[in-house]
Motif scaffolding. Structure first.
Motif, short mmCIF file in Angstrom:
data_model
loop_
_atom_site.label_atom_id
_atom_site.label_comp_id
_atom_site.label_asym_id
_atom_site.label_seq_id
_atom_site.Cartn_x
_atom_site.Cartn_y
_atom_site.Cartn_z
N GLU A 653 -17.72 -8.04 4.91
CA GLU A 653 -16.74 -7.16 4.27
C GLU A 653 -15.33 -7.44 4.76
O GLU A 653 -14.35 -7.33 4.01
CB GLU A 653 -17.10 -5.69 4.52
N LYS A 654 -15.21 -7.79 6.03
CA LYS A 654 -13.87 -8.07 6.59
C LYS A 654 -13.22 -9.24 5.87
O LYS A 654 -12.05 -9.18 5.46
CB LYS A 654 -14.01 -8.37 8.08
N THR A 655 -13.96 -10.33 5.70
CA THR A 655 -13.41 -11.50 5.02
C THR A 655 -13.04 -11.17 3.57
O THR A 655 -11.98 -11.57 3.08
CB THR A 655 -14.41 -12.66 5.05
N ALA A 656 -13.93 -10.42 2.91
CA ALA A 656 -13.66 -10.05 1.52
C ALA A 656 -12.40 -9.20 1.42
O ALA A 656 -11.58 -9.39 0.50
CB ALA A 656 -14.86 -9.29 0.94
N TYR A 657 -12.21 -8.28 2.38
CA TYR A 657 -11.03 -7.41 2.34
C TYR A 657 -9.76 -8.22 2.61
O TYR A 657 -8.72 -7.99 1.97
CB TYR A 657 -11.17 -6.29 3.36
N LEU A 658 -9.82 -9.16 3.52
CA LEU A 658 -8.68 -10.02 3.77
C LEU A 658 -8.31 -10.81 2.51
O LEU A 658 -7.12 -11.01 2.20
CB LEU A 658 -8.97 -10.98 4.92
N MET A 659 -9.32 -11.23 1.77
CA MET A 659 -9.05 -11.99 0.55
C MET A 659 -8.44 -11.09 -0.54
O MET A 659 -7.54 -11.53 -1.28
CB MET A 659 -10.33 -12.64 0.03
N THR A 660 -8.91 -9.84 -0.64
CA THR A 660 -8.29 -8.95 -1.63
C THR A 660 -6.83 -8.71 -1.26
O THR A 660 -5.97 -8.61 -2.14
CB THR A 660 -9.03 -7.60 -1.72
N ASN A 661 -6.54 -8.65 0.03
CA ASN A 661 -5.15 -8.47 0.47
C ASN A 661 -4.30 -9.68 0.10
O ASN A 661 -3.16 -9.55 -0.38
CB ASN A 661 -5.11 -8.24 1.98
N LEU A 662 -4.85 -10.87 0.30
CA LEU A 662 -4.14 -12.08 -0.09
C LEU A 662 -3.89 -12.13 -1.60
O LEU A 662 -2.80 -12.48 -2.06
CB LEU A 662 -4.93 -13.32 0.33
N LEU A 663 -4.90 -11.74 -2.37
CA LEU A 663 -4.77 -11.78 -3.83
C LEU A 663 -3.81 -10.70 -4.33
O LEU A 663 -3.10 -10.90 -5.33
CB LEU A 663 -6.15 -11.63 -4.48
N GLU A 664 -3.78 -9.55 -3.64
CA GLU A 664 -2.79 -8.54 -3.99
C GLU A 664 -1.38 -9.06 -3.77
O GLU A 664 -0.44 -8.71 -4.50
CB GLU A 664 -3.02 -7.27 -3.17
N GLY A 665 -1.23 -9.91 -2.75
CA GLY A 665 0.08 -10.50 -2.49
C GLY A 665 0.57 -11.33 -3.65
O GLY A 665 1.79 -11.41 -3.91
N VAL A 666 -0.34 -11.99 -4.37
CA VAL A 666 0.03 -12.80 -5.53
C VAL A 666 0.66 -11.92 -6.60
O VAL A 666 1.65 -12.29 -7.24
CB VAL A 666 -1.20 -13.53 -6.10
N VAL A 667 0.08 -10.72 -6.79
CA VAL A 667 0.55 -9.81 -7.83
C VAL A 667 1.81 -9.07 -7.40
O VAL A 667 2.72 -8.84 -8.20
CB VAL A 667 -0.57 -8.82 -8.21
N ARG A 668 1.90 -8.72 -6.14
CA ARG A 668 3.05 -7.94 -5.67
C ARG A 668 4.27 -8.80 -5.39
O ARG A 668 5.40 -8.37 -5.60
CB ARG A 668 2.66 -7.18 -4.40
N ARG A 669 4.05 -10.03 -4.87
CA ARG A 669 5.18 -10.81 -4.40
C ARG A 669 5.25 -12.21 -4.99
O ARG A 669 6.22 -12.92 -4.77
CB ARG A 669 5.13 -10.95 -2.86
N GLY A 670 4.20 -12.61 -5.70
CA GLY A 670 4.12 -14.02 -6.11
C GLY A 670 4.13 -14.23 -7.61
O GLY A 670 4.80 -13.54 -8.37
N THR A 671 3.31 -15.17 -8.04
CA THR A 671 3.34 -15.63 -9.43
C THR A 671 2.75 -14.62 -10.42
O THR A 671 2.84 -14.84 -11.63
CB THR A 671 2.56 -16.95 -9.55
N GLY A 672 2.15 -13.54 -9.92
CA GLY A 672 1.58 -12.54 -10.81
C GLY A 672 2.42 -11.27 -10.93
O GLY A 672 1.94 -10.25 -11.41
N ARG A 673 3.70 -11.36 -10.52
CA ARG A 673 4.54 -10.15 -10.47
C ARG A 673 4.74 -9.47 -11.82
O ARG A 673 4.93 -8.27 -11.88
CB ARG A 673 5.92 -10.49 -9.87
N ARG A 674 4.70 -10.24 -12.89
CA ARG A 674 5.01 -9.62 -14.18
C ARG A 674 3.96 -8.59 -14.61
O ARG A 674 4.20 -7.82 -15.53
CB ARG A 674 5.21 -10.67 -15.26
N LEU A 675 2.81 -8.56 -13.96
CA LEU A 675 1.86 -7.47 -14.26
C LEU A 675 2.50 -6.12 -14.00
O LEU A 675 2.17 -5.13 -14.66
CB LEU A 675 0.60 -7.62 -13.40
N GLY A 676 3.41 -6.07 -13.04
CA GLY A 676 4.11 -4.82 -12.75
C GLY A 676 5.27 -4.59 -13.66
O GLY A 676 5.29 -3.63 -14.46
N TRP A 677 6.30 -5.48 -13.62
CA TRP A 677 7.52 -5.18 -14.36
C TRP A 677 7.37 -5.29 -15.86
O TRP A 677 8.11 -4.67 -16.62
CB TRP A 677 8.69 -6.03 -13.86
#
Length: 791
Positions: A653-677
């Motif tokens: 579970e720890k590894t999986a949670y770290l990966m969800t955090n990394l993938l959230e970074g793509v949406v919040r700060r990276g190439t997936g930002r337009r999902l928000g704005w």
């Protein structure tokens, strides 16, 4: 006796003697006729004068029943059939339908035992008086006998007489074997209403887009009217005649007190109100999914000799499916009670799938809206000034011609012509000849005249898509879209089509890193990484921009911005084979080469595999194979198969949670930002964009705690592509479909789709506040920059 008595006897009138003889002769003839009829009935009943169904055949008449496919919310998605017939029970019939049928076809139905003597007398009188309006003498039971056991061809009038007797006998036997309600139901289930509407259930759907229990009086009357001759009273070809016949049925209902005069006067003025639903496997909802089910359920056991030499990998994957997936080849793996394999075209199965009809609708709409209203127009505009549109200007005339010849040889038209012995040059000439055809446009089909060659060019210019959405905790697939339009683009880009995956493979590499103790906030140098390929040459990673070049950056920043140098550094710590092994554990069966460029996504993988793999992150490290079927029932409602989840733990579970955090970074700060704005999606979402070399393929994988979905967008030919990263990146090609889909899913309150957060494992204490800078978006935040995957 005295002489006088004898004289009295002799003196009796001769007429009296003759009358007695006539009486005796009459009764003798009558008795003979009765005995003859009795013996004839007995002979017919015993099959002495032709075919007579057995008791078992009468109790279990053979019918070809369509297999019905249902969504998880109990919506009929489609059918597989030889005849489009589905049974309906008596209690699910409209009462008006029963009244109309009895009033029109057999008013004494509830009083006779299969043969209506009064009706036969009326027919006989009509024949004597030449009255054409005397009506028919066949009861509903006799008509059912004709449908269940069709008439053979007869060579003489005597054969015709025997045939009529057989129908009477069968009708009587049916009356003894079934109740009146069952006979009525069998009649309506059996009758062919034309236009692939066999049986009342199909007819209600085809002509009125409703169910048998919801048919209105006038609708019931029209369908009953068709029973006289559905070819003649065809509402699609002869609406006026059909309406006239419908009104005749309504008048019969008045005549026998099923309808009052006032109702009749009102109903006869109504139009037919046809809401025609054409029966076509290429139309309707979830067309690609239904075809996937059909080919999967009927698959034969893989044998290498049946596969071309270039399909070795396909044979391997099919063999794994045959071994591990109970529903792959299910019809050939399982037998019915009679020892015969199941047949989805005539056994009347009910397949309950995992698809949600609402979510399927939203997925199809999202594909149509993005491709049809946005992306295709941008692509067409870019190609207006190209030398050989829709091909890239990177290709010269010779390369374009080779591509067209290759496509020509893959067509059905070419195969037919070649089998006739026509030469290649002659076939090319035929492909240059204009012909009438219907072509696809995003505004609907259009009639035009094109040569087959020009048609190929036309269709190569369309961008296509593959989309799948799955519940990560159960593996249940909720939406499946294999392309823009099944009729015109039949190749399924979810399960069949494989394309290079680009950067969406990078999370597999980062998973290895997280599993081995690295964290999202660990910093590494953003410098080029060089690898020894093993043949005396080297391979060096390249970035598409110089953003933060030479700096120490976090792994989260590296993945969020899809930076190749960072992936190269991670790969150097763990080797390519570790990435391949991780992908295999996460359900990827496609071939992946263990080479340094593995993290660039040069391997070709399906959307289905990638969605299943990403589901592992949302499911706390447990991989669960995508599931498409919940259960299968036979025609009697008995459950004959049920899906069992296939799952195994890939990471903790720890590894999986770290990966969800990394993938959230793509949406919040990276190439997936337009999902928000752009799409207003600010809840817990992890994702990864992917773009292959020359912008041939655009990908987006997105996960939430409750749903994981993946999108691929590209053209049939890799040489048909956007010229710039602005339009050709995954964030622009694929991500919008995911965003539109999720907007619709969240807006539908009946789905009750929660917006929860990824659950932190118990005892988790790693600091994920990296305090990092993010790449500044260009053009005032309207376009995100994404790494292109250089090979």
């Amino acid at each position: 006796m005295t002489e006088s008595d004898l004289n009295k006897t002799d003196n009796k009138p001769k007429g009296s003697k003759n009358f007695k003889k006539y009486i005796i002769a009459f009764w003798a003839l009558f008795s003979t006729a009765v005995l003859a009829v009795i013996f004839l009935f007995m002979g017919v009943s015993n099959g002495n004068f032709g075919f007579m169904p057995s008791f078992e055949e009468l109790e279990n008449p053979k019918n070809s029943l369509a297999t019905e496919i249902y969504s998880v919310d109990n919506v009929l998605l489609g059918k597989f059939y030889f005849q489009n017939r589905s049974f309906v029970k008596y209690e699910n019939l409209s009462p008006e339908m029963v009244k109309a049928l009895v009033a029109t076809e057999d008013v004494r139905f509830y009083d006779h035992s299969g043969i209506d003597l009064i009706g036969l007398g009326r027919v006989a009188k009509g024949l004597v008086t030449a009255n054409k309006n005397a009506g028919g003498g066949s009861t509903l039971s006799q008509q059912l006998a004709k449908m269940l056991f069709p008439r053979e061809r007869f060579s003489s009038k005597l054969d015709m007489v025997f045939r009529k007797f057989r129908e009477w006998v069968i009708a009587v036997k049916l009356e003894r074997s079934y109740t009146k309600e069952e006979i009525l139901t069998m009649y309506l289930n059996k009758y062919d209403f034309l236009n692939l509407a066999v049986g009342i259930k199909s007819a209600a759907r085809v002509y009125f887009n409703t169910t048998p229990d919801s048919l209105k009086i006038e609708q019931s009357a029209m369908l009953v009217g068709m029973a006289k001759n559905s070819s003649y009273y065809n509402p699609l070809r002869r609406p006026e005649l059909t309406q006239e016949r419908r009104n005749t049925v309504l008048s019969q209902m008045v005549k026998y007190n099923y309808l009052d005069q006032q109702q009749y006067d009102s109903l006869k003025l109504l139009p037919l109100g046809i809401d025609y639903q054409k029966v076509d496997h290429k139309r309707g909802s979830a067309t690609y999914f239904r075809e996937y089910l059909r080919t999967s359920l009927t698959a034969r056991k893989p044998v290498r000799s049946r596969y071309p030499s270039w399909q070795k990998q396909r044979f391997i994957e099919d063999s794994l499916e045959w071994k591990n997936n109970p529903f792959f080849g299910w019809c050939n793996k399982n037998k019915k009670a009679d020892g015969e394999p199941y047949n989805i075209y005539k056994d009347g199965l009910k397949i309950y799938t995992t698809i949600d009809s609402r979510m399927q609708k939203y997925a199809e709409e999202a594909v149509k809206e993005h491709l049809g209203l946005d992306l295709q127009a941008a692509f067409d505009k870019e190609k207006e000034h190209h030398n050989n549109p829709p091909f890239s200007d990177d290709l010269d005339d010779e390369e374009v011609e080779k591509a067209l010849v290759r496509s020509m040889k893959q067509s059905e038209r070419y195969r037919v012509l070649k089998n006739k012995g026509i030469s290649l040059d002659s076939i090319k000439t035929i492909f240059e000849q204009p012909t009438d055809m219907k072509i696809f446009t995003w505004k609907g089909e259009r009639d035009t005249i094109l040569s087959p060659r020009d048609s190929m060019l036309y269709y190569k210019g369309f961008l296509r898509a593959g989309f799948m959405s799955m519940v990560p905790q159960t593996g249940e697939v909720r939406a499946y879209v294999g392309g823009p339009n099944y009729k015109h683009f039949m190749y399924d880009m979810v399960s069949l089509g494989k394309r290079q995956v680009g950067s969406i493979i990078k999370p597999f590499l980062y998973t290895v890193a997280m599993q081995e103790g690295l964290t999202p906030c660990d910093k590494v140098p953003n410098i080029a990484q060089t690898f020894d390929v093993g043949d005396g040459t080297t391979w060096t990673s390249r970035n598409s921009t110089r953003a933060r070049s030479g700096e120490m950056v976090t792994l989260r920043w590296g993945l969020a911005n899809s930076v190749n140098n960072i992936s190269g550094w991670v790969l150097k710590q763990f080797k390519p084979q570790a990435v391949v092994d991780m992908a295999k554990k996460m359900g990827v069966v496609s071939k992946i080469a263990a080479v340094p460029s593995v993290f660039l996504g040069t391997s070709e993988i399906t959307v289905r595999e990638m969605v299943g793999a990403y589901g592992t992150y949302a499911n706390k490290g447990v991989y669960i194979k995508p599931r498409f079927i919940s259960k299968i029932e036979d025609s009697k409602g008995n459950e004959v198969a049920r899906s069992i989840p296939q799952k195994h733990e890939v990471m903790n579970e720890k590894t999986a949670y770290l990966m969800t955090n990394l993938l959230e970074g793509v949406v919040r700060r990276g190439t997936g930002r337009r999902l928000g704005w752009k799409y207003g999606l600010y809840n817990s979402i992890g994702g990864k964009t992917g773009t292959t070399q020359n912008h041939s393929d655009g990908w987006f994988m997105g996960i939430t705690p409750n749903l994981v979905s993946g999108v691929w967008v590209g053209a049939e030919d890799r040489a048909v592509r956007f010229e710039t990263i602005t339009n050709g990146q995954g964030a622009n090609m694929a991500l919008p479909i995911w965003g539109l889909y999720m907007q619709k899913v969240y807006a539908d309150k009946t789905l009750n789709m929660p917006k929860g957060k990824f659950e932190k494992p118990e005892g988790f204490n790693i600091d994920l506040d990296c305090n990092e800078q993010s790449t500044k978006p260009r053009n005032n935040g309207l376009i995100e920059s994404e790494e292109e995957d250089f090979f």
